[in-house]
Design a protein around this motif. Structure first.
Motif: not given
Lengths: 226, 212
Positions: B83-87, B125
């Motif tokens: 998913y590579a959500l911006f943490p 996230p």
């Protein structure tokens, strides 16, 4: 106060100014080295890191050759801006810059490498410009590493001695930084004054490290782990 | 219409792709390292082919001998594996990240309702589950209203209940948005349920195309 505090103010001025330039140059240099491959990249990197392995006197000698009255940069600065670097506090700031740049560069490069490239790629697919990606993704996520580098660079800058002595000399009230004050007080047998400055500079170091640790924990909690 | 006809040399084989895709759902199946993700990356513009062409709705993404179209201009929605959500951004900031401040967000409001993530908008996230992350990432990839949606193993981290739910939601979104969707999966069952066509890739070669 038992002693004139001008060495402290001068050291802070030298370290703050050199750290500012180290910060800007390292951000750009590390970004370039992190993202681009080019002919001679290893050589450029070796030159950036060279001050880490050279004795301070060699760095000081190099700076005198470059910035001295007959040095290429010294002549240019005198002709264009009318000021000299040798035996001035600017010389001390340049010496601090050169010795702290590799520390900051390494920290920033490591911090950039920790930023998952997928985050930047996601942002690109969303149509976001490279400049905004750097400002809103790369820089904030690399910040704790950059901050650690800043503190290291500042501490190295404020503690610089050998190269500073060679290019700026020891002129009380003009180029007398804290490390120089410690050395020349000791040389003169004034242990009390030496100890005073040792305590001041050690307190600054402890405060900086404590603050970095606190800030890192705080940032880690805020960012969390995905 | 997506037109793909390119070659790209990888470490151990050459990826050779040739297919067309209208407003359909295409599933890519095949063993790990066969070139599925590289295909998605070529479409998104993260990597470039060595030769050939890629175009979408008449816009050249890549054409041999010419400068490839920048990623930013391709209008591709890409849901990365994991998913590579911006943490460091909240769910809401993740979703609205690319949109101008005064942009019309009605489609996003609708998506958050469809995908059941309205209650998560203020969270980060690391505070949400794998299934919730998947739905947030899907919403984010659709936020900029892309012309094509690429999904890299979107269901791999989900349990059965969440997988079924997300797949139903994806079908609903496709029905509404009518854009080509390409997704990578290891599960034939996922491919059969969702895709109009299934393409098997092995060692960079298209082995089989099946229409459903």
């Amino acid at each position: 106060m038992p002693y004139d505090l001008s060495p402290l103010w001068l050291s802070l001025r030298v370290a703050i100014i050199s750290t500012f330039f180290v910060f800007v140059v390292s951000l750009a240099l590390a970004r370039l080295m992190n993202r681009r491959d080019f002919f001679g990249k290893s050589l450029v990197e070796a030159l950036i890191l060279l001050p880490l392995v050279l004795p301070p006197t060699v760095i000081g000698f190099g700076l005198i050759v470059l910035f001295g009255a007959n040095g290429p940069l010294g002549i240019l600065l005198e002709q264009w801006f009318g000021f000299r670097v040798v035996f001035t506090w600017i010389g001390a700031a340049i010496a601090s810059f050169v010795v702290s740049l590799p520390l900051m560069y390494q920290s920033v490069l490591a911090a950039y490498e920790k930023v998952d490239p997928r985050w930047e790629n996601v942002a690109r697919t969303m149509g976001v410009s490279e400049c905004r990606i750097f400002r809103t993704i790369t820089f904030p996520l690399a910040w704790s590493g950059i901050l650690a580098g800043l503190i290291l660079a500042f501490a190295r800058g404020i503690g610089e001695f050998g190269a500073t002595l060679m290019i700026a000399g020891y002129i009380p009230g003009v180029t007398e930084t804290v490390p120089l004050a410690i050395y020349f007080a000791y040389e003169a047998g004034n242990m009390e004054k030496s100890l005073f400055w040792v305590l001041i500079i050690s307190s600054l170091g402890v405060a900086a490290i404590t603050w970095v640790n606190y800030w890192r924990k705080k940032t880690a909690i805020r960012i969390g782990r995905e | 219409m997506l037109l793909v006809d390119f070659q790209k040399q990888l470490d151990h084989f050459s990826l050779e792709m040739q297919f067309e895709l209208d407003r359909e759902i295409l599933a890519l199946v095949g063993s790990s390292g066969s070139g599925k993700t590289t295909l998605l990356n070529c479409l998104a513009g993260i990597v470039h082919p060595d030769a050939g062409m890629i175009s979408l709705n008449g816009r050249d993404f890549y054409s041999e001998g010419q400068k490839p179209l920048k990623i930013q201009k391709r209008k591709v929605g890409y849901l990365f594996q994991d998913y590579a959500l911006f943490p460091h951004l909240s769910v809401e900031q993740n979703i609205l990240y690319a949109l101008p401040k005064r942009a019309d967000v009605s489609h996003i409001t609708e998506l958050t309702k469809i995908l059941g993530i309205t209650g998560l908008l203020g969270k980060y996230p690391h505070q949400i589950s794998g299934g919730e992350k998947q739905r947030v990432a899907l919403t984010r990839s659709l936020a900029a209203q892309p012309d094509i949606l690429l999904l890299d193993e979107p269901f791999s981290a989900l349990d059965d209940a969440n997988r079924d739910r997300c797949q139903d939601e994806l079908l609903r979104i496709h029905e509404q948005w009518q854009i080509p969707i390409i997704f990578v999966t290891h599960r034939i069952a996922d491919a059969e349920k969702l895709a109009d066509r299934v393409m098997r890739i092995e060692n960079g070669q298209m082995i089989k195309k099946t229409a459903y």
